[in-house]
Design a protein around this motif. Structure first.
Motif, PDB file in Angstrom:
ATOM      1  N   UNK A  96       2.866  20.409 -10.237  1.00 15.61           N
ATOM      2  CA  UNK A  96       2.237  19.988  -9.051  1.00 15.61           C
ATOM      3  C   UNK A  96       2.411  18.509  -9.152  1.00 15.61           C
ATOM      4  N   UNK A  97       3.484  18.075  -8.194  1.00 16.07           N
ATOM      5  CA  UNK A  97       4.091  16.653  -8.349  1.00 16.07           C
ATOM      6  C   UNK A  97       3.236  15.778  -7.171  1.00 16.07           C
ATOM      7  N   UNK A  98       2.853  14.677  -7.698  1.00 13.23           N
ATOM      8  CA  UNK A  98       2.151  13.498  -7.113  1.00 13.23           C
ATOM      9  C   UNK A  98       3.301  12.564  -6.495  1.00 13.23           C
TER      10      UNK A  98
ATOM     11  N   UNK B 275       8.667  10.760  -6.993  1.00 11.91           N
ATOM     12  CA  UNK B 275       7.739  12.101  -7.478  1.00 11.91           C
ATOM     13  C   UNK B 275       7.721  11.697  -8.960  1.00 11.91           C
ATOM     14  N   UNK B 276       6.817  11.199  -9.269  1.00 16.50           N
ATOM     15  CA  UNK B 276       6.476  10.924 -10.506  1.00 16.50           C
ATOM     16  C   UNK B 276       7.543  10.242 -11.516  1.00 16.50           C
ATOM     17  N   UNK B 277       7.892  10.848 -12.527  1.00 17.44           N
ATOM     18  CA  UNK B 277       9.011  10.488 -13.206  1.00 17.44           C
ATOM     19  C   UNK B 277      10.339  11.560 -13.033  1.00 17.44           C
ATOM     20  N   UNK B 278      10.223  12.175 -11.954  1.00 13.53           N
ATOM     21  CA  UNK B 278      11.280  13.031 -11.570  1.00 13.53           C
ATOM     22  C   UNK B 278      12.230  12.807 -10.735  1.00 13.53           C
ATOM     23  N   UNK B 279      11.889  12.147  -9.461  1.00 14.82           N
ATOM     24  CA  UNK B 279      12.882  11.819  -8.444  1.00 14.82           C
ATOM     25  C   UNK B 279      12.501  10.503  -7.851  1.00 14.82           C
ATOM     26  N   UNK B 280      13.486   9.762  -7.366  1.00 13.34           N
ATOM     27  CA  UNK B 280      13.152   8.505  -6.619  1.00 13.34           C
ATOM     28  C   UNK B 280      14.266   8.537  -5.429  1.00 13.34           C
ATOM     29  N   UNK B 281      13.581   8.186  -4.234  1.00  8.06           N
ATOM     30  CA  UNK B 281      14.583   8.417  -3.010  1.00  8.06           C
ATOM     31  C   UNK B 281      14.384   7.294  -2.113  1.00  8.06           C
ATOM     32  N   UNK B 282      15.298   6.971  -1.311  1.00  7.55           N
ATOM     33  CA  UNK B 282      15.204   6.101  -0.343  1.00  7.55           C
ATOM     34  C   UNK B 282      15.871   6.669   1.028  1.00  7.55           C
ATOM     35  N   UNK B 283      15.005   6.805   2.095  1.00 12.42           N
ATOM     36  CA  UNK B 283      15.150   7.463   3.080  1.00 12.42           C
ATOM     37  C   UNK B 283      15.072   6.321   4.326  1.00 12.42           C
TER      38      UNK B 283
ATOM     39  N   UNK C 127      13.929  17.952   1.325  1.00 13.49           N
ATOM     40  CA  UNK C 127      13.092  18.469   2.067  1.00 13.49           C
ATOM     41  C   UNK C 127      11.679  17.862   1.870  1.00 13.49           C
ATOM     42  N   UNK C 128      11.402  17.783   0.681  1.00 12.28           N
ATOM     43  CA  UNK C 128       9.975  17.120  -0.001  1.00 12.28           C
ATOM     44  C   UNK C 128      10.220  15.704   0.680  1.00 12.28           C
ATOM     45  N   UNK C 129      11.061  14.951   0.504  1.00 13.98           N
ATOM     46  CA  UNK C 129      11.022  13.553   0.771  1.00 13.98           C
ATOM     47  C   UNK C 129      10.685  13.612   2.299  1.00 13.98           C
ATOM     48  N   UNK C 130      11.478  14.462   3.150  1.00 15.85           N
ATOM     49  CA  UNK C 130      11.265  14.353   4.629  1.00 15.85           C
ATOM     50  C   UNK C 130       9.688  14.890   4.977  1.00 15.85           C
ATOM     51  N   UNK C 131       9.120  15.736   3.917  1.00 19.87           N
ATOM     52  CA  UNK C 131       7.743  16.174   4.050  1.00 19.87           C
ATOM     53  C   UNK C 131       6.874  15.128   4.013  1.00 19.87           C
ATOM     54  N   UNK C 132       7.240  14.097   3.076  1.00 15.37           N
ATOM     55  CA  UNK C 132       6.413  12.878   2.703  1.00 15.37           C
ATOM     56  C   UNK C 132       6.442  11.923   4.057  1.00 15.37           C
TER      57      UNK C 132
ATOM     58  N   UNK D  33       0.959  -1.201  -0.030  1.00 17.77           N
ATOM     59  CA  UNK D  33      -0.005   0.092   0.114  1.00 17.77           C
ATOM     60  C   UNK D  33       0.865   1.184  -0.006  1.00 17.77           C
ATOM     61  N   UNK D  34       0.535   2.253  -0.772  1.00 23.92           N
ATOM     62  CA  UNK D  34       1.354   3.476  -0.840  1.00 23.92           C
ATOM     63  C   UNK D  34       0.449   4.657  -0.400  1.00 23.92           C
ATOM     64  N   UNK D  35       1.621   5.487   0.312  1.00 28.95           N
ATOM     65  CA  UNK D  35       0.678   6.989   0.534  1.00 28.95           C
ATOM     66  C   UNK D  35       1.267   7.866  -0.368  1.00 28.95           C
ATOM     67  N   UNK D  36       0.127   8.707  -0.606  1.00 29.20           N
ATOM     68  CA  UNK D  36       0.449   9.689  -1.622  1.00 29.20           C
ATOM     69  C   UNK D  36      -0.013  11.182  -1.283  1.00 29.20           C
ATOM     70  N   UNK D  37       0.794  12.111  -1.882  1.00 27.66           N
ATOM     71  CA  UNK D  37       0.383  13.412  -1.601  1.00 27.66           C
ATOM     72  C   UNK D  37       0.638  14.138  -2.782  1.00 27.66           C
ATOM     73  N   UNK D  38      -0.013  15.265  -3.072  1.00 23.58           N
ATOM     74  CA  UNK D  38       0.522  16.451  -4.109  1.00 23.58           C
ATOM     75  C   UNK D  38       1.449  17.669  -3.263  1.00 23.58           C
ATOM     76  N   UNK D  39       2.533  17.724  -4.205  1.00 30.35           N
ATOM     77  CA  UNK D  39       3.319  19.032  -3.461  1.00 30.35           C
ATOM     78  C   UNK D  39       3.658  19.962  -4.764  1.00 30.35           C
ATOM     79  N   UNK D  40       3.129  21.105  -4.668  1.00 30.60           N
ATOM     80  CA  UNK D  40       3.234  22.272  -5.613  1.00 30.60           C
ATOM     81  C   UNK D  40       4.610  22.600  -5.651  1.00 30.60           C
ATOM     82  N   UNK D  41       5.242  23.009  -6.594  1.00 27.60           N
ATOM     83  CA  UNK D  41       6.474  23.567  -6.789  1.00 27.60           C
ATOM     84  C   UNK D  41       6.315  24.931  -6.723  1.00 27.60           C
ATOM     85  N   UNK D  42       6.806  25.538  -5.465  1.00 24.88           N
ATOM     86  CA  UNK D  42       6.726  27.157  -5.390  1.00 24.88           C
ATOM     87  C   UNK D  42       8.005  27.658  -5.637  1.00 24.88           C
TER      88      UNK D  42
END
Length: 129
Positions: free
Chosen positions: A73-75, A94-102, A27-32, A1-10
């Motif tokens: 607006x990235x999902x 974040x879609x096809x932009x970023x992949x992170x492991x925390x 910062x966005x990874x930590x936000x998630x 199961x995945x958790x999702x949020x949209x983060x707008x690029x400001x």
């Protein structure tokens, strides 16, 4: 199961070229992760800290695939890739932009690694990919 949020690029996320400055993705990874704990675990970082516990990031790996621009607006999707005795690794995309492991570590009041509390571990395991 995945958790999702949209983060707008400001504007605050961007460099003078109007693309996301790479440390802002951390910062966005930590936000998630932080909002996953609020929304899915039911245990905010504020409460965690007030009770004397912590959950620092011990490792962060990020692959930057495509730039993101002001106004996008990235999902974002988060899944739990691994649950250990006192650590967990999150896969955050974040879609096809970023992949992170925390990788985070649960710390007790003495600032030493400790087993996941009984009210947290089941939520982590429920989101294990």
């Amino acid at each position: 199961m995945s958790y999702s949020r949209v983060i707008p690029i400001e504007f605050c996320h961007c460099d003078p070229a109007g693309i996301v400055f790479y440390p802002r993705y951390a910062e966005m990874v930590n936000h998630m992760v932080e909002n996953f704990f609020i929304d899915e675990v039911g245990y905010s970082f504020a409460r965690m800290m007030a009770e004397g516990f912590g959950m620092p990031t011990a490792r962060l790996e990020v692959d930057f695939r495509k730039p993101s621009r002001l106004g996008d607006r990235l999902e974002w999707l988060l899944s739990v890739e691994h649950v250990g005795r006192s650590s967990a690794r999150f896969l955050v995309r974040a879609e096809d932009r970023v992949e992170a492991r925390s990788t985070v570590v649960w710390m007790d009041r003495g600032f030493t690694p400790a087993p996941w509390p009984g009210h947290i571990r089941p939520a982590l395991e429920a989101h294990h990919a």
